[in-house]
Motif scaffolding. Sequence first.
Motif, mmCIF file in Angstrom:
data_model
loop_
_atom_site.group_PDB
_atom_site.id
_atom_site.type_symbol
_atom_site.label_atom_id
_atom_site.label_comp_id
_atom_site.label_asym_id
_atom_site.label_seq_id
_atom_site.Cartn_x
_atom_site.Cartn_y
_atom_site.Cartn_z
ATOM 1 N N GLN A 18 49.283 31.225 50.464
ATOM 2 C CA GLN A 18 49.998 31.836 49.316
ATOM 3 C C GLN A 18 50.467 33.088 49.488
ATOM 4 N N ASP A 19 49.853 34.071 50.196
ATOM 5 C CA ASP A 19 49.905 35.358 50.617
ATOM 6 C C ASP A 19 50.288 35.710 51.994
ATOM 7 N N ALA A 20 50.391 34.673 52.685
ATOM 8 C CA ALA A 20 50.331 34.788 54.149
ATOM 9 C C ALA A 20 51.897 35.178 54.641
ATOM 10 N N LYS A 21 51.798 36.322 55.520
ATOM 11 C CA LYS A 21 52.992 36.852 56.193
ATOM 12 C C LYS A 21 53.083 36.265 57.590
ATOM 13 N N ILE A 85 46.960 30.727 60.430
ATOM 14 C CA ILE A 85 47.229 32.083 59.677
ATOM 15 C C ILE A 85 46.720 33.265 60.227
ATOM 16 N N ALA A 86 47.624 34.522 60.198
ATOM 17 C CA ALA A 86 46.800 35.839 60.740
ATOM 18 C C ALA A 86 47.751 36.699 60.169
ATOM 19 N N GLU A 87 46.959 37.849 60.523
ATOM 20 C CA GLU A 87 47.275 39.162 59.737
ATOM 21 C C GLU A 87 48.404 40.048 60.652
ATOM 22 N N THR A 88 48.029 39.783 62.114
ATOM 23 C CA THR A 88 49.219 40.220 63.093
ATOM 24 C C THR A 88 50.163 39.400 63.546
ATOM 25 N N ALA A 89 51.325 40.022 63.628
ATOM 26 C CA ALA A 89 52.422 39.107 64.016
ATOM 27 C C ALA A 89 52.304 38.155 65.070
ATOM 28 N N PHE A 112 56.458 31.575 60.936
ATOM 29 C CA PHE A 112 57.135 32.052 60.293
ATOM 30 C C PHE A 112 56.503 33.427 60.207
ATOM 31 N N VAL A 113 57.507 34.527 60.951
ATOM 32 C CA VAL A 113 56.865 35.813 60.919
ATOM 33 C C VAL A 113 57.833 36.849 60.611
ATOM 34 N N GLN A 114 57.525 37.859 60.119
ATOM 35 C CA GLN A 114 58.250 39.092 59.689
ATOM 36 C C GLN A 114 59.506 38.552 58.831
ATOM 37 N N GLU A 115 59.502 37.638 57.961
ATOM 38 C CA GLU A 115 60.588 37.031 57.256
ATOM 39 C C GLU A 115 61.531 36.208 57.988
ATOM 40 N N THR A 116 61.172 35.786 59.292
ATOM 41 C CA THR A 116 62.078 35.228 60.153
ATOM 42 C C THR A 116 61.404 34.001 60.693
ATOM 43 N N PHE A 117 62.244 32.661 60.820
ATOM 44 C CA PHE A 117 61.655 31.381 61.390
ATOM 45 C C PHE A 117 61.944 31.367 62.939
ATOM 46 N N TYR A 118 61.034 30.739 63.231
ATOM 47 C CA TYR A 118 61.101 30.321 64.735
ATOM 48 C C TYR A 118 60.569 28.994 64.963
ATOM 49 N N VAL A 119 61.844 28.109 65.427
ATOM 50 C CA VAL A 119 61.549 26.777 65.521
ATOM 51 C C VAL A 119 61.670 26.395 67.238
#
Length: 196
Positions: A18-21, A85-89, A112-119
């Motif tokens: 839900q609120d994961a960054k 799921i983590a707080e630190t990128a 999904f990290v800092q609004e960017t996707f890495y596949v």
Amino acid sequence: MTKDQKVVAIQEIKDLLQDAKVVYVADLEGLNAGKSSDFRRQAFKQNIKVKVVKNTLLQKAMEQIEGVDYSEMFQSFKGNSAIMIAETANAPAKLIKDFRKKEEKPALKSAFVQETFYVGDNNLDTLVNIKSREEMIGEIIGLLQSPIQRVVSALQNKSEASGEATTEEVATPAEEETPATETPEAAAEGEAPAAE
């Protein structure tokens, strides 16, 4: 798995997301129970939540999350999947990389990290090198403090230099006062005739 169990499982995943960054999806397949427990223990120490999930349920949960379109990650949902799921990128990436010094797995599927996707697992080194929010703040503070420290240092050097000059100025009047001590002797000689 019954329909009700699936609904509950999807809700649990949604609650995590839900609120994961910072969301990573990794492949833990091939890790035996002991190694899997060790991986989870290390994740827990680093404040990383790890949950093994079914790909279809993960995709359905992600589709229901508002505000983020996770569809870029769906292509990587094959085989065994665990969400992290983590707080630190960069924390999950560092954990995966450290664990792989001894093992072949876990492998990075997507993130999904800092609004960017890495596949793909080929992005692991990129993710490891991402600066965390705290690291970036620390660097910015360091950059801001550098000019301030130079100014403070210059002011301290100037005050020390003026302090030395003041000491010299104080020493000069003290030398001039030495003749003034002769004045009382002269005054004593002048007083002597008055006493006669």
